[in-house]
Design an enzyme around this catalytic site. Structure first.
Site, PDB file in Angstrom:
ATOM      1  N   ARG A 109      -9.042  -6.012  13.361  1.00 17.88           N
ATOM      2  CA  ARG A 109      -8.292  -5.197  14.304  1.00 17.88           C
ATOM      3  C   ARG A 109      -9.172  -4.038  14.711  1.00 17.88           C
ATOM      4  O   ARG A 109      -9.921  -3.476  13.904  1.00 17.88           O
ATOM      5  CB  ARG A 109      -7.014  -4.646  13.661  1.00 17.88           C
ATOM      6  CG  ARG A 109      -6.003  -5.694  13.349  1.00 17.88           C
ATOM      7  CD  ARG A 109      -5.496  -6.434  14.557  1.00 17.88           C
ATOM      8  NE  ARG A 109      -4.593  -5.614  15.379  1.00 17.88           N
ATOM      9  CZ  ARG A 109      -4.153  -5.992  16.570  1.00 17.88           C
ATOM     10  NH1 ARG A 109      -4.559  -7.125  17.111  1.00 17.88           N
ATOM     11  NH2 ARG A 109      -3.323  -5.223  17.245  1.00 17.88           N
ATOM     12  N   TYR A 144     -10.102  -4.669   2.938  1.00 17.13           N
ATOM     13  CA  TYR A 144      -9.345  -3.496   3.395  1.00 17.13           C
ATOM     14  C   TYR A 144      -9.473  -2.396   2.340  1.00 17.13           C
ATOM     15  O   TYR A 144      -8.537  -2.069   1.637  1.00 17.13           O
ATOM     16  CB  TYR A 144      -7.891  -3.928   3.593  1.00 17.13           C
ATOM     17  CG  TYR A 144      -6.960  -2.955   4.296  1.00 17.13           C
ATOM     18  CD1 TYR A 144      -7.400  -1.744   4.804  1.00 17.13           C
ATOM     19  CD2 TYR A 144      -5.619  -3.284   4.457  1.00 17.13           C
ATOM     20  CE1 TYR A 144      -6.518  -0.883   5.444  1.00 17.13           C
ATOM     21  CE2 TYR A 144      -4.727  -2.433   5.094  1.00 17.13           C
ATOM     22  CZ  TYR A 144      -5.186  -1.234   5.576  1.00 17.13           C
ATOM     23  OH  TYR A 144      -4.307  -0.383   6.199  1.00 17.13           O
ATOM     24  N   GLU A 180      -3.336   6.733  19.027  1.00 18.64           N
ATOM     25  CA  GLU A 180      -4.073   5.603  18.455  1.00 18.64           C
ATOM     26  C   GLU A 180      -3.446   4.291  18.935  1.00 18.64           C
ATOM     27  O   GLU A 180      -2.255   4.074  18.756  1.00 18.64           O
ATOM     28  CB  GLU A 180      -3.961   5.730  16.933  1.00 18.64           C
ATOM     29  CG  GLU A 180      -4.904   4.865  16.179  1.00 18.64           C
ATOM     30  CD  GLU A 180      -4.875   5.200  14.686  1.00 18.64           C
ATOM     31  OE1 GLU A 180      -4.822   6.389  14.310  1.00 18.64           O
ATOM     32  OE2 GLU A 180      -4.883   4.251  13.894  1.00 18.64           O
ATOM     33  N   ARG A 200       0.835  -1.207   0.000  1.00 22.74           N
ATOM     34  CA  ARG A 200       0.000   0.000   0.000  1.00 22.74           C
ATOM     35  C   ARG A 200       0.872   1.261   0.000  1.00 22.74           C
ATOM     36  O   ARG A 200       0.443   2.318  -0.420  1.00 22.74           O
ATOM     37  CB  ARG A 200      -0.883   0.037   1.260  1.00 22.74           C
ATOM     38  CG  ARG A 200      -2.030  -0.947   1.265  1.00 22.74           C
ATOM     39  CD  ARG A 200      -2.668  -1.023   2.640  1.00 22.74           C
ATOM     40  NE  ARG A 200      -3.161   0.258   3.147  1.00 22.74           N
ATOM     41  CZ  ARG A 200      -4.342   0.791   2.874  1.00 22.74           C
ATOM     42  NH1 ARG A 200      -5.176   0.153   2.088  1.00 22.74           N
ATOM     43  NH2 ARG A 200      -4.706   1.950   3.394  1.00 22.74           N
ATOM     44  N   ARG A 216       0.319   5.686  16.422  1.00 18.71           N
ATOM     45  CA  ARG A 216       0.568   7.033  15.882  1.00 18.71           C
ATOM     46  C   ARG A 216      -0.161   8.084  16.689  1.00 18.71           C
ATOM     47  O   ARG A 216      -1.074   7.769  17.456  1.00 18.71           O
ATOM     48  CB  ARG A 216       0.184   7.118  14.402  1.00 18.71           C
ATOM     49  CG  ARG A 216      -1.221   6.674  14.083  1.00 18.71           C
ATOM     50  CD  ARG A 216      -1.435   6.584  12.555  1.00 18.71           C
ATOM     51  NE  ARG A 216      -2.634   5.790  12.270  1.00 18.71           N
ATOM     52  CZ  ARG A 216      -2.958   5.336  11.066  1.00 18.71           C
ATOM     53  NH1 ARG A 216      -2.204   5.586  10.028  1.00 18.71           N
ATOM     54  NH2 ARG A 216      -4.051   4.621  10.893  1.00 18.71           N
ATOM     55  N   ASP A 259      -9.975   1.335   0.819  1.00 20.42           N
ATOM     56  CA  ASP A 259      -9.815   2.765   1.085  1.00 20.42           C
ATOM     57  C   ASP A 259     -11.141   3.447   0.763  1.00 20.42           C
ATOM     58  O   ASP A 259     -12.011   2.862   0.114  1.00 20.42           O
ATOM     59  CB  ASP A 259      -8.708   3.348   0.204  1.00 20.42           C
ATOM     60  CG  ASP A 259      -7.327   2.992   0.738  1.00 20.42           C
ATOM     61  OD1 ASP A 259      -7.194   2.783   1.952  1.00 20.42           O
ATOM     62  OD2 ASP A 259      -6.377   2.932  -0.072  1.00 20.42           O
ATOM     63  N   ARG A 306       9.855   5.452  -3.340  1.00 23.66           N
ATOM     64  CA  ARG A 306      10.223   6.361  -4.441  1.00 23.66           C
ATOM     65  C   ARG A 306      11.689   6.745  -4.387  1.00 23.66           C
ATOM     66  O   ARG A 306      12.215   6.995  -3.320  1.00 23.66           O
ATOM     67  CB  ARG A 306       9.430   7.667  -4.341  1.00 23.66           C
ATOM     68  CG  ARG A 306       7.964   7.512  -4.470  1.00 23.66           C
ATOM     69  CD  ARG A 306       7.342   8.877  -4.731  1.00 23.66           C
ATOM     70  NE  ARG A 306       5.897   8.739  -4.601  1.00 23.66           N
ATOM     71  CZ  ARG A 306       5.213   9.174  -3.565  1.00 23.66           C
ATOM     72  NH1 ARG A 306       5.818   9.816  -2.584  1.00 23.66           N
ATOM     73  NH2 ARG A 306       3.911   9.001  -3.527  1.00 23.66           N
TER      74      ARG A 306
HETATM   75  N1  UDP Z   1       3.448   0.808   7.845  1.00 29.43           N
HETATM   76  C1  UDP Z   1       4.675   0.722   8.492  1.00 29.43           C
HETATM   77  N2  UDP Z   1       5.199   1.839   9.043  1.00 29.43           N
HETATM   78  C2  UDP Z   1       4.582   3.043   8.984  1.00 29.43           C
HETATM   79  C3  UDP Z   1       3.337   3.132   8.320  1.00 29.43           C
HETATM   80  C4  UDP Z   1       2.812   1.985   7.768  1.00 29.43           C
HETATM   81  O1  UDP Z   1       5.241  -0.347   8.575  1.00 29.43           O
HETATM   82  O2  UDP Z   1       5.104   4.015   9.528  1.00 29.43           O
HETATM   83  C5  UDP Z   1       2.885  -0.425   7.277  1.00 29.43           C
HETATM   84  C6  UDP Z   1       1.980  -1.145   8.241  1.00 29.43           C
HETATM   85  O3  UDP Z   1       2.150  -2.526   8.027  1.00 29.43           O
HETATM   86  C7  UDP Z   1       0.618  -0.738   7.794  1.00 29.43           C
HETATM   87  C8  UDP Z   1       0.807  -0.664   6.299  1.00 29.43           C
HETATM   88  O4  UDP Z   1       2.105  -0.138   6.146  1.00 29.43           O
HETATM   89  O5  UDP Z   1      -0.360  -1.682   8.149  1.00 29.43           O
HETATM   90  C9  UDP Z   1      -0.194   0.185   5.583  1.00 29.43           C
HETATM   91  O6  UDP Z   1      -0.168   1.485   6.140  1.00 29.43           O
HETATM   92  P1  UDP Z   1      -1.320   2.511   5.906  1.00 29.43           P
HETATM   93  O7  UDP Z   1      -0.841   3.830   6.365  1.00 29.43           O
HETATM   94  O8  UDP Z   1      -1.795   2.381   4.504  1.00 29.43           O
HETATM   95  O9  UDP Z   1      -2.422   1.982   6.908  1.00 29.43           O
HETATM   96  P2  UDP Z   1      -3.781   2.697   7.357  1.00 29.43           P
HETATM   97  O10 UDP Z   1      -3.649   4.146   7.060  1.00 29.43           O
HETATM   98  O11 UDP Z   1      -4.873   2.016   6.592  1.00 29.43           O
HETATM   99  O12 UDP Z   1      -3.832   2.433   8.812  1.00 29.43           O
END
Ligand code: UDP
Length: 465
Positions: free
Chosen positions: A341, A446, A398, A264, A372, A448, A268
């Site tokens: 979750r 999952y 969170e 996801r 976060r 978006d 880059r």
């Molecule tokens: N992820 C990570 N470190 C980060 C942010 C995301 O390892 O700092 C990984 C983590 O496994 C997460 C996945 O990337 O479940 C997808 O992140 P995303 O931000 O897309 O998750 P969401 O916003 O849906 O919680």
């Protein structure tokens, strides 16, 4: 009091309703949809002995006016229902073409599309608010993302045109910061991240460093999230920015998680901190609740009612049900529970204008208990609706946890075991006549936000023509 109001009376006595009413009252005075939605909430507020303490005379008059409108609207709906449920020849007509269970994005989009086609629609939700998990609530002049941060992003022009017909979007670009034991890194993984991690300066140097680490780990075909992550960004970034965060978020080791989750995130070799590879991105001005209220304008909505508790009753009202709740709950978990979750938020108002200088800071070590911290004002550049600076700030820590009955399910755990169980539930769902299952929980996917909207629009086209 109509029968329908009587049905409602048993539900939704939570004090949140009062807050919700205050919030809606504060919103756009002229928005008919908001007035209409407020009317439901207000009726429940009257059942609650505790009023909104700071109510002024003007607010009281507005409340009385809204209540008058509510009684009028509900009265006419109820008459229609009695008339329509009479035997008409051989066929018993139902009051609504569709009862939509869930006032989140999927439900709101489907309801809007059905009404456009002249259908009669009732939307119900067990929460005291519309908008599902994208619900935003005003605190200190800030739109707080009550059920977690939502940044709208899409490459789908049709979806973008659709959402922007209900709300104006600001130019927010998601650029989270990762905090690993006090070291700060840019996300997603890009040249700023690689430079901070390894001191590399050019894209070639960064690519060579990743390749060197991938080869050392001996990964050719990644079979799980850990292997996928190392093959995308190398071992150092995996260890510092992915491993701890992912294990906290999913409660499982990265070796037991599917690789698509990490894909996801963009990787880059440019200096670009935009978290999404999306052509269109932003936050609806005035909050997501206002956007969903606009989608639901003129549509009947009942809040604080649990479809599964009153299934027979709501099934008797609608020719078809659009169900956006958890698919396993619909079938009373008869094949077992799907895993989700859940997320818990600790929200605080701070008497300072700036806490972390960014909307999202991810704590990527395994020890910090939260995943976060969101500082909501930065989704709107720290300004109120009149462009004024805000003296305070609101933050949400969170915490991720395994879902158990009674919690809010947030993320489907799309691993192999759950995937198989979902397929079994899907077979049951296909046999369920006149029920459409949709959305993140209804389809155990999952999704978006843009994908949910696209799915709801597709379903609407198939269903409504
Ligand atoms: N992820 C990570 N470190 C980060 C942010 C995301 O390892 O700092 C990984 C983590 O496994 C997460 C996945 O990337 O479940 C997808 O992140 P995303 O931000 O897309 O998750 P969401 O916003 O849906 O919680």
């Amino acid at each position: 009091m109509t029968k329908h109001q009587g049905e409602n009376r048993r539900y939704g006595k939570s004090q949140n309703l009062i807050l919700t009413w205050c919030f809606f009252s504060y919103m756009d005075n002229g928005a008919k949809s908001v007035r209409f939605l407020s009317s439901f909430i207000i009726l429940q507020k009257f059942r609650n002995p505790h009023g909104c303490k700071s109510e002024t005379k003007r607010q009281k008059k507005k409340r009385d006016d809204i209540l008058a409108e509510f009684v009028y609207n509900r009265g006419s709906v109820s008459e229609m229902k009695t008339e329509k449920t009479k035997e008409t020849g051989e066929q018993k007509m139902k009051a609504y073409d569709y009862v939509v269970v869930g006032a989140g994005l999927y439900g709101a989009v489907f309801a809007r599309e059905a009404v456009k086609k002249g259908k009669k629609v009732l939307v119900i939700d067990k929460r005291p608010n519309i908008a599902g998990n994208v619900y935003t609530e005003q605190m200190e002049g800030i739109h707080v993302h009550k059920y977690g941060a939502h940044i709208f992003h899409t490459n789908n022009k049709k979806v973008w045109d659709y959402v922007t017909s209900f709300a104006e979007f600001n130019r927010f670009t998601n650029s989270p910061v990762a905090n690993y034991k006090g070291e700060l890194y840019s996300l997603p993984f890009n040249m700023y991240t690689f430079n901070k991690m390894w001191g590399v300066v050019t894209p070639e140097e960064a690519a060579a460093k990743i390749e060197e680490q991938r080869q050392a780990a001996g990964i050719t075909e990644p079979k799980n999230l850990e292997e996928q992550a190392i093959s995308l960004v190398g071992t150092d970034i995996y260890e510092k920015l992915i491993k701890g965060y992912t294990q906290k978020q999913w409660g499982r080791p990265c070796t037991e998680l599917p690789s698509f989750i990490i894909r996801r995130l963009p990787v880059r070799l440019t200096f670009d901190n935009n978290y999404f590879n999306a052509w269109y991105q932003g936050i609806p001005v005035g909050g997501y609740t206002k956007m969903v209220a606009n989608m639901l304008e003129g549509i009947e909505v009942e809040l604080g009612v649990d479809y599964l508790e009153k299934k027979e009753y709501y099934d008797s009202l609608g020719e078809k049900i659009v169900y956006t709740g958890p698919i396993d709950a619909y079938f009373a978990y008869e094949l077992g529970t799907l895993e989700y979750r859940s997320v818990r938020f600790e929200t605080e108002v701070l008497d300072k204008p700036n806490f972390q200088g960014n909307a999202a800071v991810n704590y990527t070590d395994a020890e910090t208990p939260w995943t976060r911290i969101i500082e909501h004002k930065w989704f709107e550049f720290g300004k109120d609706e009149n462009g004024q600076e805000l003296p305070k700030t609101v933050i949400s820590r969170e915490y991720s946890s395994e879902w158990k009955p009674g919690d809010e399910p947030y993320y489907p755990v799309n691993d192999e075991k759950n995937g198989k169980l979902y397929e079994e539930y899907k077979k049951l769902a296909e046999k369920e006549n006149d029920v459409i299952f949709g959305g993140r929980l209804g389809e155990y996917k999952y999704y978006d936000m843009d994908a949910v909207i696209a799915a709801a629009l597709d379903m609407s086209e198939r269903e409504l023509g």
